[in-house]
Motif scaffolding. Sequence first.
Motif, PDB file in Angstrom:
ATOM      1  N   GLY A  68      43.159  45.175  41.316  1.00  0.00           N
ATOM      2  CA  GLY A  68      43.937  46.342  40.910  1.00  0.00           C
ATOM      3  C   GLY A  68      43.258  47.191  39.854  1.00  0.00           C
ATOM      4  N   LEU A  69      42.253  46.629  39.169  1.00  0.00           N
ATOM      5  CA  LEU A  69      41.511  47.378  38.149  1.00  0.00           C
ATOM      6  C   LEU A  69      40.341  48.165  38.727  1.00  0.00           C
ATOM      7  N   GLN A  70      40.035  47.942  40.000  1.00  0.00           N
ATOM      8  CA  GLN A  70      38.871  48.588  40.605  1.00  0.00           C
ATOM      9  C   GLN A  70      39.034  50.108  40.620  1.00  0.00           C
ATOM     10  N   LYS A  71      37.904  50.802  40.587  1.00  0.00           N
ATOM     11  CA  LYS A  71      37.932  52.267  40.506  1.00  0.00           C
ATOM     12  C   LYS A  71      38.513  52.927  41.749  1.00  0.00           C
ATOM     13  N   ASN A  72      38.516  52.210  42.879  1.00  0.00           N
ATOM     14  CA  ASN A  72      39.058  52.811  44.099  1.00  0.00           C
ATOM     15  C   ASN A  72      40.578  52.730  44.166  1.00  0.00           C
ATOM     16  N   GLN A  73      41.207  52.116  43.178  1.00  0.00           N
ATOM     17  CA  GLN A  73      42.667  51.998  43.156  1.00  0.00           C
ATOM     18  C   GLN A  73      43.289  53.221  42.478  1.00  0.00           C
ATOM     19  N   ALA A  74      44.534  53.489  42.830  1.00  0.00           N
ATOM     20  CA  ALA A  74      45.270  54.570  42.176  1.00  0.00           C
ATOM     21  C   ALA A  74      45.444  54.246  40.693  1.00  0.00           C
ATOM     22  N   GLN A  75      45.516  55.281  39.861  1.00  0.00           N
ATOM     23  CA  GLN A  75      45.616  55.062  38.414  1.00  0.00           C
ATOM     24  C   GLN A  75      46.859  54.262  38.044  1.00  0.00           C
ATOM     25  N   ARG A  76      47.945  54.453  38.770  1.00  0.00           N
ATOM     26  CA  ARG A  76      49.167  53.702  38.470  1.00  0.00           C
ATOM     27  C   ARG A  76      48.960  52.211  38.717  1.00  0.00           C
ATOM     28  N   ILE A  77      48.249  51.870  39.771  1.00  0.00           N
ATOM     29  CA  ILE A  77      47.956  50.464  40.063  1.00  0.00           C
ATOM     30  C   ILE A  77      47.028  49.893  38.998  1.00  0.00           C
ATOM     31  N   GLN A  78      46.011  50.653  38.598  1.00  0.00           N
ATOM     32  CA  GLN A  78      45.117  50.204  37.530  1.00  0.00           C
ATOM     33  C   GLN A  78      45.907  49.916  36.257  1.00  0.00           C
ATOM     34  N   LEU A  79      46.807  50.824  35.918  1.00  0.00           N
ATOM     35  CA  LEU A  79      47.589  50.693  34.686  1.00  0.00           C
ATOM     36  C   LEU A  79      48.459  49.439  34.708  1.00  0.00           C
ATOM     37  N   LEU A  80      49.222  49.245  35.788  1.00  0.00           N
ATOM     38  CA  LEU A  80      50.125  48.095  35.844  1.00  0.00           C
ATOM     39  C   LEU A  80      49.367  46.778  35.983  1.00  0.00           C
ATOM     40  N   SER A  81      48.216  46.794  36.640  1.00  0.00           N
ATOM     41  CA  SER A  81      47.391  45.581  36.707  1.00  0.00           C
ATOM     42  C   SER A  81      46.908  45.202  35.313  1.00  0.00           C
ATOM     43  N   ASP A  91      43.577  65.816  31.753  1.00  0.00           N
ATOM     44  CA  ASP A  91      44.723  65.298  31.010  1.00  0.00           C
ATOM     45  C   ASP A  91      45.935  65.111  31.916  1.00  0.00           C
ATOM     46  N   SER A  92      45.771  64.393  33.035  1.00  0.00           N
ATOM     47  CA  SER A  92      46.927  64.056  33.855  1.00  0.00           C
ATOM     48  C   SER A  92      47.777  63.061  33.084  1.00  0.00           C
ATOM     49  N   TYR A  93      49.040  62.941  33.476  1.00  0.00           N
ATOM     50  CA  TYR A  93      49.943  62.069  32.727  1.00  0.00           C
ATOM     51  C   TYR A  93      49.498  60.614  32.821  1.00  0.00           C
ATOM     52  N   GLN A  94      49.097  60.176  34.025  1.00  0.00           N
ATOM     53  CA  GLN A  94      48.658  58.799  34.172  1.00  0.00           C
ATOM     54  C   GLN A  94      47.331  58.564  33.466  1.00  0.00           C
ATOM     55  N   MET A  95      46.487  59.592  33.369  1.00  0.00           N
ATOM     56  CA  MET A  95      45.259  59.457  32.597  1.00  0.00           C
ATOM     57  C   MET A  95      45.591  59.288  31.119  1.00  0.00           C
ATOM     58  N   SER A  96      46.625  59.982  30.640  1.00  0.00           N
ATOM     59  CA  SER A  96      47.062  59.809  29.250  1.00  0.00           C
ATOM     60  C   SER A  96      47.495  58.370  29.000  1.00  0.00           C
ATOM     61  N   GLU A  97      48.163  57.776  29.981  1.00  0.00           N
ATOM     62  CA  GLU A  97      48.603  56.388  29.834  1.00  0.00           C
ATOM     63  C   GLU A  97      47.405  55.448  29.726  1.00  0.00           C
ATOM     64  N   LEU A  98      46.401  55.651  30.575  1.00  0.00           N
ATOM     65  CA  LEU A  98      45.204  54.807  30.522  1.00  0.00           C
ATOM     66  C   LEU A  98      44.432  55.022  29.226  1.00  0.00           C
ATOM     67  N   LYS A  99      44.413  56.263  28.727  1.00  0.00           N
ATOM     68  CA  LYS A  99      43.691  56.554  27.484  1.00  0.00           C
ATOM     69  C   LYS A  99      44.270  55.784  26.307  1.00  0.00           C
ATOM     70  N   LEU A 100      45.563  55.520  26.328  1.00  0.00           N
ATOM     71  CA  LEU A 100      46.170  54.737  25.256  1.00  0.00           C
ATOM     72  C   LEU A 100      46.064  53.238  25.537  1.00  0.00           C
ATOM     73  N   CYS A 101      46.383  52.841  26.768  1.00  0.00           N
ATOM     74  CA  CYS A 101      46.521  51.410  27.074  1.00  0.00           C
ATOM     75  C   CYS A 101      45.191  50.666  27.123  1.00  0.00           C
ATOM     76  N   THR A 102      44.124  51.328  27.564  1.00  0.00           N
ATOM     77  CA  THR A 102      42.852  50.625  27.701  1.00  0.00           C
ATOM     78  C   THR A 102      42.274  50.218  26.342  1.00  0.00           C
TER      79      THR A 102
END
Length: 467
Positions: free
Chosen positions: A105-118, A155-166
Amino acid sequence: MSQEESEFIKIVLTMVEILDHSDPLSSAFLCHILELAALPSIKTVLKVNACLLRKIHSKMPFHHKLKQRYRLNASIVWCVLAERLAGEASVYMFTEKVHRTLLEGLQKNQAQRIQLLSLITLEKFALTGENKRKILNSDALNLIQSLVPPSSASDSYQMSELKLCTPWALKCSFSSPSNPTSLKEDIEISVLDSINVTLNWCDATSRLKWSPTGLEVRNDSTSFESVRGTMCVSKGCWYYEVHIITAGIMQIGWATKHSLFRPEEGIGVGDDEHSFAFDGCRKLAWSSGHPISYGRGDSWNEGDVLGVYLDMEYGVIRFYLNGHDLGIAFEFTGHQLAHFIHNEGGFYPALSLTSFQHVILNFGQQSFKYPPVQMYHNFDQEGKLPENLRLQSVYSQPAMLNLTDSSPSETSCSICCDGEATVQLDPCGHSGFCSQCATLFQNCPLCRGPVYLRVSSTSPSQHKIKG
């Protein structure tokens, strides 16, 4: 299989199949259902695992969106259960197949939402020491590091989530003595030099995630997490803006110092007589725990901007959504206003977030997107950041379960295998937990009885688990 076990599995699978993440309430609803359910046995957890893995890896020609739905909802199920069952049951649940599925789920080919929740689910499994070792010994850190968005990223919303969570995950959840920080650069405390008002991570409940400035905050726990700002106001008119990154249930407004947040009970801003809030998802204004219908048009959406206005001269609170005045939400009598000023000291900006919710605040550090026509004071121009916040990073706040390379001692916590086991649960009397892990569960992980008190002793328990 017992009827109770069968019903639990049936409910979980039904939720995984039907809940659609385009609805901002779906994640919170799934978390709520799992929180209300009795703690499953290890046997039940393993059966749930098998069912979820079959759904995710099925060769059936499901529509792409259905496959994404199964993976997203399965991640939330694992996320909640890993937190509730921290300890032996979490180790059993974190099988090699589950681990591998989350790394996929962390792979780059996954949707950002899947990356985030994984990523978030791996953090929850890492609450248990043995799982954390397994994650640190895998390719997880390299995959997580690759999720750090470049500064030029959109600055998509899901990109904002990854910018904080990672960065949060790398610095807090997966740090260890051999890997004290996995970021290429440490965040300098100097980011606060130009900030005079922010959210106060020293006046917040314990499970929030933060940006280095304290102006961006997120909740990935199942409880209702809250925070106050650093500046209290008792006269004049004041305004701040909240950028809505996720569109779920949040209560945003004002609270005095007497407002007591109780996240495990769902008590936040607007749920007592000392605070007032607006929830734009349900279009409700909250005070003393009582909602009233408030707001016009649709519920708030990702990317919306909420304006929060307080008039301490006339005793009025009002809200704006994308510049549209929603009208007066609360109006105080002269006696009430005098009470809030003289007896409670005035109001702080404050907010509460349900699961997987995320906002960015502007106290005037930047130009407001929708400044009100009414006169107002600018928090950042008139405030001063407390010195204790300038001297410490937001990353020093969370419970960071740093692992040692040695085997757990006889007096170490039976959950994380790291902290000293100094806490006994009341009324069941089971012990063997550190002060950090003991706050993670509402039911004893051994007997599943309710936990009303967590009693700390000065010396660690002599046995890892004592009945």
